[in-house]
Design an enzyme around this catalytic site. Structure first.
Site, PDB file in Angstrom:
ATOM      1  N   ASP A  34       0.852  -1.194   0.000  1.00  0.00           N
ATOM      2  CA  ASP A  34       0.000   0.000   0.000  1.00  0.00           C
ATOM      3  C   ASP A  34       0.889   1.246   0.000  1.00  0.00           C
ATOM      4  O   ASP A  34       1.907   1.301   0.696  1.00  0.00           O
ATOM      5  CB  ASP A  34      -0.912  -0.013   1.228  1.00  0.00           C
ATOM      6  CG  ASP A  34      -2.062   0.969   1.089  1.00  0.00           C
ATOM      7  OD1 ASP A  34      -3.221   0.505   0.961  1.00  0.00           O
ATOM      8  OD2 ASP A  34      -1.825   2.195   1.125  1.00  0.00           O
ATOM      9  N   ILE A  35       0.487   2.242  -0.760  1.00  0.00           N
ATOM     10  CA  ILE A  35       1.274   3.475  -0.885  1.00  0.00           C
ATOM     11  C   ILE A  35       1.259   4.281   0.422  1.00  0.00           C
ATOM     12  O   ILE A  35       2.163   5.073   0.674  1.00  0.00           O
ATOM     13  CB  ILE A  35       0.736   4.325  -2.068  1.00  0.00           C
ATOM     14  CG1 ILE A  35       1.785   5.278  -2.582  1.00  0.00           C
ATOM     15  CG2 ILE A  35      -0.544   5.065  -1.688  1.00  0.00           C
ATOM     16  CD1 ILE A  35       1.437   5.905  -3.927  1.00  0.00           C
ATOM     17  N   ASN A  92     -12.989  -3.462   2.130  1.00  0.00           N
ATOM     18  CA  ASN A  92     -14.029  -2.443   2.223  1.00  0.00           C
ATOM     19  C   ASN A  92     -14.927  -2.542   1.004  1.00  0.00           C
ATOM     20  O   ASN A  92     -14.446  -2.635  -0.125  1.00  0.00           O
ATOM     21  CB  ASN A  92     -13.395  -1.047   2.279  1.00  0.00           C
ATOM     22  CG  ASN A  92     -12.627  -0.827   3.563  1.00  0.00           C
ATOM     23  OD1 ASN A  92     -13.130  -1.143   4.643  1.00  0.00           O
ATOM     24  ND2 ASN A  92     -11.419  -0.306   3.470  1.00  0.00           N
ATOM     25  N   GLU A 100     -12.361   3.299  -1.172  1.00  0.00           N
ATOM     26  CA  GLU A 100     -11.851   4.435  -1.961  1.00  0.00           C
ATOM     27  C   GLU A 100     -11.583   4.048  -3.408  1.00  0.00           C
ATOM     28  O   GLU A 100     -11.814   4.837  -4.312  1.00  0.00           O
ATOM     29  CB  GLU A 100     -10.542   4.961  -1.350  1.00  0.00           C
ATOM     30  CG  GLU A 100     -10.718   5.699  -0.043  1.00  0.00           C
ATOM     31  CD  GLU A 100      -9.372   6.020   0.595  1.00  0.00           C
ATOM     32  OE1 GLU A 100      -8.333   5.921  -0.096  1.00  0.00           O
ATOM     33  OE2 GLU A 100      -9.382   6.357   1.791  1.00  0.00           O
ATOM     34  N   HIS A 105     -10.267  -5.296  -3.648  1.00  0.00           N
ATOM     35  CA  HIS A 105      -8.942  -5.601  -3.083  1.00  0.00           C
ATOM     36  C   HIS A 105      -9.078  -6.064  -1.649  1.00  0.00           C
ATOM     37  O   HIS A 105      -9.973  -5.633  -0.924  1.00  0.00           O
ATOM     38  CB  HIS A 105      -8.017  -4.385  -3.139  1.00  0.00           C
ATOM     39  CG  HIS A 105      -8.624  -3.117  -2.617  1.00  0.00           C
ATOM     40  ND1 HIS A 105      -9.535  -2.387  -3.346  1.00  0.00           N
ATOM     41  CD2 HIS A 105      -8.467  -2.457  -1.445  1.00  0.00           C
ATOM     42  CE1 HIS A 105      -9.901  -1.324  -2.650  1.00  0.00           C
ATOM     43  NE2 HIS A 105      -9.281  -1.346  -1.480  1.00  0.00           N
TER      44      HIS A 105
HETATM   45  P1  5GP Z   1      -9.917   1.205   0.247  1.00  0.00           P
HETATM   46  O1  5GP Z   1     -10.331   2.355   1.117  1.00  0.00           O
HETATM   47  O2  5GP Z   1     -10.486   1.348  -1.148  1.00  0.00           O
HETATM   48  O3  5GP Z   1     -10.235  -0.122   0.867  1.00  0.00           O
HETATM   49  O4  5GP Z   1      -8.346   1.239   0.165  1.00  0.00           O
HETATM   50  C1  5GP Z   1      -7.629   1.761  -0.905  1.00  0.00           C
HETATM   51  C2  5GP Z   1      -6.159   1.657  -0.565  1.00  0.00           C
HETATM   52  O5  5GP Z   1      -5.418   1.901  -1.746  1.00  0.00           O
HETATM   53  C3  5GP Z   1      -5.689   2.686   0.470  1.00  0.00           C
HETATM   54  O6  5GP Z   1      -5.112   1.986   1.574  1.00  0.00           O
HETATM   55  C4  5GP Z   1      -4.669   3.526  -0.289  1.00  0.00           C
HETATM   56  O7  5GP Z   1      -3.564   3.917   0.514  1.00  0.00           O
HETATM   57  C5  5GP Z   1      -4.258   2.598  -1.415  1.00  0.00           C
HETATM   58  N1  5GP Z   1      -3.814   3.285  -2.616  1.00  0.00           N
HETATM   59  C6  5GP Z   1      -4.442   4.316  -3.259  1.00  0.00           C
HETATM   60  N2  5GP Z   1      -3.750   4.697  -4.338  1.00  0.00           N
HETATM   61  C7  5GP Z   1      -2.672   3.871  -4.411  1.00  0.00           C
HETATM   62  C8  5GP Z   1      -1.585   3.762  -5.336  1.00  0.00           C
HETATM   63  O8  5GP Z   1      -1.456   4.498  -6.317  1.00  0.00           O
HETATM   64  N3  5GP Z   1      -0.660   2.794  -5.083  1.00  0.00           N
HETATM   65  C9  5GP Z   1      -0.752   1.962  -4.005  1.00  0.00           C
HETATM   66  N4  5GP Z   1       0.219   1.048  -3.851  1.00  0.00           N
HETATM   67  N5  5GP Z   1      -1.765   2.027  -3.127  1.00  0.00           N
HETATM   68  C10 5GP Z   1      -2.716   2.974  -3.323  1.00  0.00           C
END
Ligand code: 5GP
Length: 122
Positions: A34-35, A92, A100, A105
């Protein structure tokens, strides 16, 4: 259900348009760090197929895709050496869960005490 957005960030990672710190890959799955890691280990495990959410994936993906995703998570956990101390897997789905990125994922969290399971805003 929302249709799949080809321009979401994970679609771009899968197409190689933006980089990722790859952890694992097979025919059906890509995993990367994760970034914005929330824990010392924070890995994202995604299907290569176009699935918006867990709802979409669980209902529409093939058995092979579903098996591959969970097998990959298991392999990553063992390879990372996080099984003994423990880890948490989270997905999520939708607004209330604050999803998000609209490409399904799994998050794998590990490397510290992960605290209580959830802290809802009731
Ligand atoms: P969600 O809220 O959708 O479950 O989580 C999305 C995740 O994707 C977040 O933890 C966020 O930090 C990660 N994320 C968003 N953009 C990027 C990206 O460009 N690269 C990586 N490696 N992770 C990302």
């Amino acid at each position: 259900m929302a249709s799949y957005d080809d321009n979401n960030v994970f679609a771009k990672i899968l197409r190689g348009e933006i980089p990722c710190d790859k952890v694992y890959e097979d025919d059906h799955v890509l995993a990367f760090n994760d970034i914005n890691p929330q824990t010392p280990t924070h890995v994202l495990v995604i299907p290569k197929g176009q699935y918006v959410s867990s709802d979409d994936f669980f209902n529409e993906a093939s058995d092979a895709e579903i098996a591959a995703l969970f097998r990959a998570a298991g392999k990553i956990a063992r390879e990372r050496g996080i099984v003994a101390d423990g880890y948490r897997i989270l997905a999520n789905c939708g607004r209330d869960a604050h999803q998000e990125v609209p490409h399904f994922h799994l998050h794998i969290f590990a490397g510290c005490d992960l605290g209580i399971m959830i802290r809802p805003n009731r």
